[in-house]
Design an enzyme around this catalytic site. Structure first.
Site, PDB file in Angstrom:
ATOM      1  N   GLY A  39     -26.560 -29.558   1.876  1.00 49.56           N
ATOM      2  CA  GLY A  39     -27.924 -30.083   1.715  1.00 49.56           C
ATOM      3  C   GLY A  39     -28.799 -29.450   2.769  1.00 49.56           C
ATOM      4  O   GLY A  39     -28.402 -29.368   3.937  1.00 49.56           O
ATOM      5  N   ASP A 253     -31.069 -22.440   6.458  1.00 49.96           N
ATOM      6  CA  ASP A 253     -30.952 -23.742   7.138  1.00 49.96           C
ATOM      7  C   ASP A 253     -30.572 -23.549   8.604  1.00 49.96           C
ATOM      8  O   ASP A 253     -31.096 -24.229   9.489  1.00 49.96           O
ATOM      9  CB  ASP A 253     -29.909 -24.621   6.437  1.00 49.96           C
ATOM     10  CG  ASP A 253     -30.272 -24.862   4.977  1.00 49.96           C
ATOM     11  OD1 ASP A 253     -31.477 -24.830   4.663  1.00 49.96           O
ATOM     12  OD2 ASP A 253     -29.359 -25.070   4.170  1.00 49.96           O
ATOM     13  N   GLY A 288     -19.068 -21.586   3.995  1.00 54.77           N
ATOM     14  CA  GLY A 288     -19.610 -22.943   4.007  1.00 54.77           C
ATOM     15  C   GLY A 288     -21.025 -22.983   4.573  1.00 54.77           C
ATOM     16  O   GLY A 288     -21.577 -21.966   4.998  1.00 54.77           O
TER      17      GLY A 288
HETATM   18  O1  RIB Z   1     -29.521 -24.026   1.683  1.00 55.74           O
HETATM   19  C1  RIB Z   1     -28.222 -24.244   1.231  1.00 55.74           C
HETATM   20  C2  RIB Z   1     -28.107 -25.605   0.654  1.00 55.74           C
HETATM   21  O2  RIB Z   1     -28.909 -25.681  -0.491  1.00 55.74           O
HETATM   22  C3  RIB Z   1     -26.720 -25.961   0.204  1.00 55.74           C
HETATM   23  O3  RIB Z   1     -25.975 -26.608   1.222  1.00 55.74           O
HETATM   24  C4  RIB Z   1     -26.939 -26.834  -1.033  1.00 55.74           C
HETATM   25  O4  RIB Z   1     -26.574 -28.147  -0.814  1.00 55.74           O
HETATM   26  C5  RIB Z   1     -28.426 -26.704  -1.342  1.00 55.74           C
HETATM   27  O5  RIB Z   1     -29.106 -27.833  -1.037  1.00 55.74           O
END
Ligand code: RIB
Length: 307
Positions: A39, A253, A288
């Site tokens: 996420g 992220d 991951g």
């Molecule tokens: O940015 C990567 C994320 O996008 C993944 O972990 C997946 O859950 C989506 O939300």
């Protein structure tokens, strides 16, 4: 140590590794399937936490078995779960992720589920955390009302607000004017600005379009080409660190979590972008999403080595 509040998604990542992406109607033999914590919000919170920030995560899980993956993750990481809400009627968010073993590129289909049920009241329940934090970090994987509430609280307490405009979806674009930074990747930048970003000049044009929409500062991540920063007097591409990638999922992220952790410590914008780039570079060398985020010692060692 700085303080970061993240209002964002928890998603269970169901990742499959494949020798190549199938074409329409084709079946390809994958060779590994993994369930793991992901996420965009939770990945970014994990990145900031491992980078040394004190993180408050506001999210919502469902009533199914996937919620336990989140709980185990936050327990293992020793991350605060005070604002990790549950809705027993709902499913936990989930994502199907294909990772191409040749190129390390990914494709994602995400179901946001319980994340869309985060209410204004649940965000306001954490008002004290907003008052005490340095940076607020947001994405597009939670309910519109949670996003609006977080921006309202961030502005009430005059905090730096970073909006990672991912994933691409139709949102209230007037919110771009109410945050300090928008951080699209090149695909999202094209979606919101209409400009295909391929180099410095087109990145500038896309940033100008964001600014017409009211954005104050724009940071466009360009994958292997680095990151374009348009903030105050800064108008440049910060080059990336070159590494051998095995899985690029969650690199954005890692970058956003690292950027916010660095800003929360008082680093200047360019230093924060370099720190974030190091974090993203390390994360793509591992499989991951949340589990691939590096710890502070690793980031500092990487930066020292590449200086
Ligand atoms: O940015 C990567 C994320 O996008 C993944 O972990 C997946 O859950 C989506 O939300």
């Amino acid at each position: 140590m700085g303080k970061v509040v993240v209002v964002g998604s928890f998603i269970t990542d169901i990742a499959v590794y494949t020798p190549r992406f199938p074409v329409d109607g084709e079946t390809v033999m994958g060779d590994r399937l993994k369930f793991g914590p992901g996420g965009k919000g939770s990945n970014q919170a994990t990145a900031a936490h491992r980078a040394g920030a004190e993180v408050t995560m506001i999210t919502k899980l469902g009533g199914d078995f996937m919620a336990q993956i989140a709980i185990d993750h936050y327990e293992n990481e020793k991350m605060d779960m005070k604002y990790v809400y549950r809705d027993a009627e709902c499913e936990t968010g989930s994502a199907i992720i294909e990772i191409n073993k040749e190129t390390a590129e990914n494709r994602i289909i995400v179901m946001t589920a319980a994340n869309e049920k985060i209410t204004r009241e649940e965000v306001f329940a954490a008002e004290k955390e907003f008052a005490e934090c340095d940076v607020v970090l947001l994405q597009h994987e939670t309910s519109p009302e949670s996003l609006a509430a977080a921006i309202e609280l961030g502005n009430k307490y005059n905090k730096k607000i970073i909006l990672n405009t991912a994933p691409m979806r139709e949102v209230d674009r007037s919110l771009f004017a109410k945050v300090d930074f928008v951080t699209p990747n090149e695909t999202e930048a094209e979606y919101y600005s209409g400009v295909k970003v391929v180099d410095l000049e087109t990145a500038r044009q896309a940033a100008a379009k964001f600014k017409e929409m009211g954005a104050k500062n724009v940071l466009i991540t360009l994958g292997k080409a680095g990151s374009y920063v348009n903030a105050g007097d800064i108008d440049e591409i910060v080059p990336p660190f070159t590494v051998k990638a095995v899985d690029t999922t969650g690199a954005g992220d890692a970058f956003n979590g690292g950027f916010c952790a660095a800003l929360s410590e008082g680093k200047d914008i360019i230093s924060a972008v370099k720190f974030a780039s190091a974090l993203a570079a390390i994360s793509v060398t591992r499989p991951g999403t949340s589990p691939a985020m590096p710890y502070r010692e690793e980031i500092d060692a990487f930066l020292a080595e590449r200086a």
